[in-house]
Design a protein around this motif. Structure first.
Motif, PDB file in Angstrom:
ATOM      1  N   HIS A 122       1.182  -1.148  -0.285  1.00 42.58           N
ATOM      2  CA  HIS A 122      -0.072  -0.015  -0.101  1.00 42.58           C
ATOM      3  C   HIS A 122       0.718   1.337  -0.001  1.00 42.58           C
ATOM      4  O   HIS A 122       1.824   1.201   0.694  1.00 42.58           O
ATOM      5  CB  HIS A 122      -0.902   0.104   1.068  1.00 42.58           C
ATOM      6  CG  HIS A 122      -2.205   0.954   0.944  1.00 42.58           C
ATOM      7  ND1 HIS A 122      -1.940   2.419   1.084  1.00 42.58           N
ATOM      8  CD2 HIS A 122      -3.394   0.642   1.023  1.00 42.58           C
ATOM      9  CE1 HIS A 122      -3.044   2.894   1.018  1.00 42.58           C
ATOM     10  NE2 HIS A 122      -4.044   2.052   0.869  1.00 42.58           N
ATOM     11  N   PRO A 123       0.543   2.342  -0.720  1.00 46.16           N
ATOM     12  CA  PRO A 123       1.461   3.335  -1.093  1.00 46.16           C
ATOM     13  C   PRO A 123       1.532   4.124   0.309  1.00 46.16           C
ATOM     14  O   PRO A 123       2.463   4.849   0.460  1.00 46.16           O
ATOM     15  CB  PRO A 123       0.928   4.026  -2.197  1.00 46.16           C
ATOM     16  CG  PRO A 123       0.219   3.087  -2.992  1.00 46.16           C
ATOM     17  CD  PRO A 123      -0.419   2.256  -1.997  1.00 46.16           C
ATOM     18  N   THR A 124       0.619   4.216   0.879  1.00 42.61           N
ATOM     19  CA  THR A 124       0.748   5.478   1.907  1.00 42.61           C
ATOM     20  C   THR A 124       0.245   4.920   3.280  1.00 42.61           C
ATOM     21  O   THR A 124      -1.048   4.643   3.462  1.00 42.61           O
ATOM     22  CB  THR A 124      -0.688   6.473   1.498  1.00 42.61           C
ATOM     23  OG1 THR A 124      -1.748   6.040   1.216  1.00 42.61           O
ATOM     24  CG2 THR A 124      -0.118   7.342   0.256  1.00 42.61           C
ATOM     25  N   GLU A 142     -10.242  11.918  -2.677  1.00 41.47           N
ATOM     26  CA  GLU A 142     -10.973  13.252  -2.298  1.00 41.47           C
ATOM     27  C   GLU A 142     -10.087  14.514  -2.548  1.00 41.47           C
ATOM     28  O   GLU A 142     -10.351  15.712  -2.440  1.00 41.47           O
ATOM     29  CB  GLU A 142     -11.121  13.229  -0.713  1.00 41.47           C
ATOM     30  CG  GLU A 142     -12.113  12.169  -0.317  1.00 41.47           C
ATOM     31  CD  GLU A 142     -13.705  12.788  -0.742  1.00 41.47           C
ATOM     32  OE1 GLU A 142     -13.752  14.190  -0.398  1.00 41.47           O
ATOM     33  OE2 GLU A 142     -14.502  12.005  -0.767  1.00 41.47           O
ATOM     34  N   GLY A 143      -8.941  14.101  -3.178  1.00 41.32           N
ATOM     35  CA  GLY A 143      -8.125  15.278  -3.565  1.00 41.32           C
ATOM     36  C   GLY A 143      -6.570  15.560  -3.042  1.00 41.32           C
ATOM     37  O   GLY A 143      -5.943  16.546  -3.308  1.00 41.32           O
ATOM     38  N   ALA A 144      -6.346  14.482  -1.989  1.00 39.98           N
ATOM     39  CA  ALA A 144      -4.924  14.816  -1.535  1.00 39.98           C
ATOM     40  C   ALA A 144      -3.807  14.406  -2.103  1.00 39.98           C
ATOM     41  O   ALA A 144      -4.080  13.714  -3.252  1.00 39.98           O
ATOM     42  CB  ALA A 144      -4.936  13.683  -0.331  1.00 39.98           C
ATOM     43  N   THR A 145      -2.717  15.033  -2.223  1.00 41.26           N
ATOM     44  CA  THR A 145      -1.520  14.773  -3.244  1.00 41.26           C
ATOM     45  C   THR A 145      -0.271  14.224  -2.559  1.00 41.26           C
ATOM     46  O   THR A 145      -0.459  14.561  -1.302  1.00 41.26           O
ATOM     47  CB  THR A 145      -1.297  16.124  -3.886  1.00 41.26           C
ATOM     48  OG1 THR A 145      -0.842  17.172  -3.023  1.00 41.26           O
ATOM     49  CG2 THR A 145      -2.553  16.736  -4.555  1.00 41.26           C
ATOM     50  N   LEU A 146       0.504  13.736  -3.339  1.00 42.40           N
ATOM     51  CA  LEU A 146       1.829  13.221  -2.497  1.00 42.40           C
ATOM     52  C   LEU A 146       2.948  14.234  -3.149  1.00 42.40           C
ATOM     53  O   LEU A 146       3.072  14.649  -4.277  1.00 42.40           O
ATOM     54  CB  LEU A 146       2.224  11.835  -3.311  1.00 42.40           C
ATOM     55  CG  LEU A 146       1.243  10.717  -2.699  1.00 42.40           C
ATOM     56  CD1 LEU A 146       1.183   9.545  -3.496  1.00 42.40           C
ATOM     57  CD2 LEU A 146       1.674  10.523  -1.135  1.00 42.40           C
ATOM     58  N   ILE A 147       3.666  14.943  -2.121  1.00 43.78           N
ATOM     59  CA  ILE A 147       4.684  15.633  -2.385  1.00 43.78           C
ATOM     60  C   ILE A 147       6.002  15.414  -1.937  1.00 43.78           C
ATOM     61  O   ILE A 147       6.204  14.450  -0.929  1.00 43.78           O
ATOM     62  CB  ILE A 147       4.399  17.234  -1.783  1.00 43.78           C
ATOM     63  CG1 ILE A 147       3.912  17.135  -0.267  1.00 43.78           C
ATOM     64  CG2 ILE A 147       2.965  17.698  -2.489  1.00 43.78           C
ATOM     65  CD1 ILE A 147       3.688  18.583   0.263  1.00 43.78           C
ATOM     66  N   ASP A 186      -0.317  15.476   1.272  1.00 41.43           N
ATOM     67  CA  ASP A 186      -0.954  16.612   1.464  1.00 41.43           C
ATOM     68  C   ASP A 186      -2.495  16.664   1.684  1.00 41.43           C
ATOM     69  O   ASP A 186      -2.952  16.373   0.427  1.00 41.43           O
ATOM     70  CB  ASP A 186      -0.369  17.618   0.718  1.00 41.43           C
ATOM     71  CG  ASP A 186      -0.756  19.103   1.072  1.00 41.43           C
ATOM     72  OD1 ASP A 186      -1.753  19.272   1.984  1.00 41.43           O
ATOM     73  OD2 ASP A 186      -0.400  20.057   0.374  1.00 41.43           O
ATOM     74  N   ALA A 187      -3.185  16.879   2.656  1.00 37.42           N
ATOM     75  CA  ALA A 187      -4.587  16.686   2.633  1.00 37.42           C
ATOM     76  C   ALA A 187      -5.194  17.833   2.963  1.00 37.42           C
ATOM     77  O   ALA A 187      -6.429  17.982   3.233  1.00 37.42           O
ATOM     78  CB  ALA A 187      -5.173  15.406   3.457  1.00 37.42           C
ATOM     79  N   THR A 188      -4.274  19.121   3.341  1.00 39.83           N
ATOM     80  CA  THR A 188      -4.920  20.112   3.948  1.00 39.83           C
ATOM     81  C   THR A 188      -5.953  20.594   2.810  1.00 39.83           C
ATOM     82  O   THR A 188      -6.638  21.568   3.408  1.00 39.83           O
ATOM     83  CB  THR A 188      -3.826  21.233   3.791  1.00 39.83           C
ATOM     84  OG1 THR A 188      -3.097  21.301   3.002  1.00 39.83           O
ATOM     85  CG2 THR A 188      -2.679  20.525   4.711  1.00 39.83           C
ATOM     86  N   TRP A 233      -3.228  16.869  10.218  1.00 39.85           N
ATOM     87  CA  TRP A 233      -3.464  16.513   8.976  1.00 39.85           C
ATOM     88  C   TRP A 233      -4.030  17.531   8.286  1.00 39.85           C
ATOM     89  O   TRP A 233      -4.230  17.834   6.946  1.00 39.85           O
ATOM     90  CB  TRP A 233      -3.507  14.925   8.322  1.00 39.85           C
ATOM     91  CG  TRP A 233      -5.007  14.560   8.524  1.00 39.85           C
ATOM     92  CD1 TRP A 233      -5.887  14.954   9.468  1.00 39.85           C
ATOM     93  CD2 TRP A 233      -5.586  13.774   7.646  1.00 39.85           C
ATOM     94  NE1 TRP A 233      -7.060  14.220   9.205  1.00 39.85           N
ATOM     95  CE2 TRP A 233      -6.852  13.310   8.160  1.00 39.85           C
ATOM     96  CE3 TRP A 233      -5.278  12.928   6.629  1.00 39.85           C
ATOM     97  CZ2 TRP A 233      -7.828  12.509   7.574  1.00 39.85           C
ATOM     98  CZ3 TRP A 233      -6.070  12.141   5.992  1.00 39.85           C
ATOM     99  CH2 TRP A 233      -7.418  11.931   6.520  1.00 39.85           C
ATOM    100  N   ALA A 234      -5.024  18.238   8.919  1.00 45.07           N
ATOM    101  CA  ALA A 234      -5.802  19.354   8.287  1.00 45.07           C
ATOM    102  C   ALA A 234      -5.079  20.603   8.079  1.00 45.07           C
ATOM    103  O   ALA A 234      -5.525  21.481   7.337  1.00 45.07           O
ATOM    104  CB  ALA A 234      -7.212  19.686   9.090  1.00 45.07           C
TER     105      ALA A 234
END
Length: 498
Positions: A224-226, A243-248, A289-291, A316-317
């Motif tokens: 699992h990646p995350t 839902e839109g979170a990104t990996l940075i 990044d789920a902010t 995480w918000a």
């Protein structure tokens, strides 16, 4: 007829209920108490409800694409053809999937799905809700249950399975049956970093190997990646990225697009590999990044993850959180046909224990609970047919059945060696592999297995089972000389930021 179902996740519970409703006498045996295992931990949902513009055909296409060309098309057709009916059955059994104010099922989308077709329960507590509802049904139906029963081996008579040998409160217990359905889960405890609970030690697969059953695709382990890279291996659902979170990376750049045009929504093997490479380059974990989703939505949609990340000291918000891959799901297992039959008459396998070849080289998100429900129902129906097997040859043999005169604690013996095995599997048979590393791993595993004393505790039996499955997995990985899906070969070892 008399059936034994070993395992009490969604696959075992579904098989037991279907068999009992067909008039069979069913004994459900489970390693721990009902409600344990991987199913209650499942945050993701169940794929298979199709909205406008979507269809089973589209779901099948996504499954085949994720499987990197190694999924069995007929098995995939069964999965998507019967999936909606199994979800409807779960609802009828009391599973409360999330709905909008009008009562319509809410549909989510996860990586590599072309449409939103995934139902969830409790936001991110789907597995727990499914487990609750099915356990209540099992109790209501009066199915015989034997808890805290450890599977030692299969009972074989004249080449067919005739029951199971269990260790129950320190006593060896033989339960005879006309057929046995194994639903004992996978082997996540093969690895140093895993999302699986401590009991995921490949017990059913190992017992089947010792009995001579054919296994397949054990080289394909999905990472699992995350997974939160702090405070234990806590999984951060793929639905968060949906839902839109990104990996940075450490500069704030969305690096996964370097590997795939879908970025964070690419198949899991791609995303996990990209994370491992980037973490190795920067020598620190990447961040999720789920902010942008917002505190209110994160709390509403992902209550379990929100609570758990905060308990581990992360908000995480407000800030990105560190993540890393971890072993999550075994695509391979005991080889079966479309009705759960194995190469041994009287033996069936379902769920993560089985290899239906639906998943191919890489499982599509939220197909695992669906596969378990679909094929468990089919296996329960097929078990009533006179025993016969599918024509498959066993590829692996390993430990012989050990003396089962022992107690049921998890201490003592040679269990300390499990950590060495997990480290070896992580380093040599993990996310990125090399031919030399695989050969070294196989040599070590065989040496350890040959030198292992007779088990003296449940922990010892579990470690013996892990050695059996590890040998089969390393052998399969060494034999597959091309990179595909979750089996990625390299000439240089990878640095994984775990």
């Amino acid at each position: 007829m008399n059936l034994v179902v070993a395992g009490s996740g969604i696959a075992g519970l579904t098989a037991a209920l279907h068999a009992q409703q067909s008039g069979h006498s069913v004994t459900l045996v489970t390693k721990d108490a009902l409600g344990g295992g991987c199913t209650p931990l499942a945050q993701g949902g169940v794929a298979g409800i199709y909205g406008p513009g979507d269809s089973p055909r589209q779901h099948a296409a996504d499954t085949l694409d994720a499987g990197a060309g190694l999924s069995d098309a007929m098995a995939v057709d069964v999965l998507v053809g019967e999936g909606s009916a199994r979800i409807a059955e779960l609802i009828a059994r009391g599973v409360a999937f999330d709905r909008d104010v009008n009562g319509t099922l809410l549909l989510g989308r996860e990586a590599a799905h072309s449409h939103a077709r995934i139902v969830h329960a409790g936001g991110d507590a789907t597995g727990a809700e499914i487990s609750r509802a099915l356990i209540a049904q099992v109790h209501d139906r009066g199915i015989d249950i034997v808890e805290h029963a450890f599977l030692l081996d299969l009972l074989i008579e004249h080449g067919a399975v005739r029951g199971v040998r269990m260790l129950h409160h320190g006593v060896t217990l033989d339960i005879t049956a006309d057929a046995v359905i194994l639903a004992t889960g996978g082997g996540g405890q093969l690895y140093q970093h895993t999302t699986n609970p401590l009991g995921a030690t490949g017990d059913g697969i190992a017992a089947a190997i010792r009995a001579g059953a054919a296994v397949a695709d054990l080289e394909f382990v999905q990472f699992h990646p995350t997974v939160l890279a702090a405070g234990g291996s806590f999984l951060i659902s793929e639905a968060v990225r949906g839902e839109g979170a990104t990996l940075i990376d450490d500069r704030g750049r969305r690096f996964v697009f370097d590997s795939h045009p879908d970025g964070e929504m690419a198949p899991r093997d791609v995303v996990a590999g990209a994370i491992a490479r980037q973490a190795g380059l920067q020598r620190s974990p990447v961040r999720l990044d789920a902010t942008m989703i917002g505190a209110a939505r994160l709390t509403q949609r992902f209550p379990t993850i929100d609570r758990s990340t905060r308990e581990r000291g992360f908000d995480w918000a407000r800030e990105p959180i560190p993540v890393t891959p971890a072993a999550h799901y075994l695509m391979g297992g005991i080889r079966t046909d479309l009705d759960g039959r194995t190469s041994i008459p009287g033996l069936f396998a379902v769920g993560e224990t089985a290899c239906t070849r639906v998943h191919g080289a890489n499982r599509l998100a939220s197909n695992s609970l669906l596969e378990a429900a679909v094929f468990a129902a089919r296996a329960a129906a097929a078990a009533a047919v006179p025993a016969h097997s599918i024509p498959l040859r066993s590829q692996f043999t390993s430990l012989k059945p050990a003396n089962s005169d022992t107690n049921c604690d998890r201490s003592g013996g040679f269990a300390h060696s499990r950590g060495l095995l997990q480290e070896l599997m992580w380093d040599r048979v993990g996310l990125v592999r090399t031919p030399d590393g695989l050969a070294e791993a196989l040599t070590s595993i065989r040496s350890w297995a040959a030198a292992a004393p007779a088990p003296a505790s449940v922990a010892d039996y579990e470690t013996a089972n892990l050695l059996t499955v590890a040998e089969a997995a390393a052998s399969a990985a060494l034999a597959r000389t091309e990179s595909v899906g979750a089996h990625q070969l390299s000439r240089e070892p990878a640095l994984i930021g775990a």
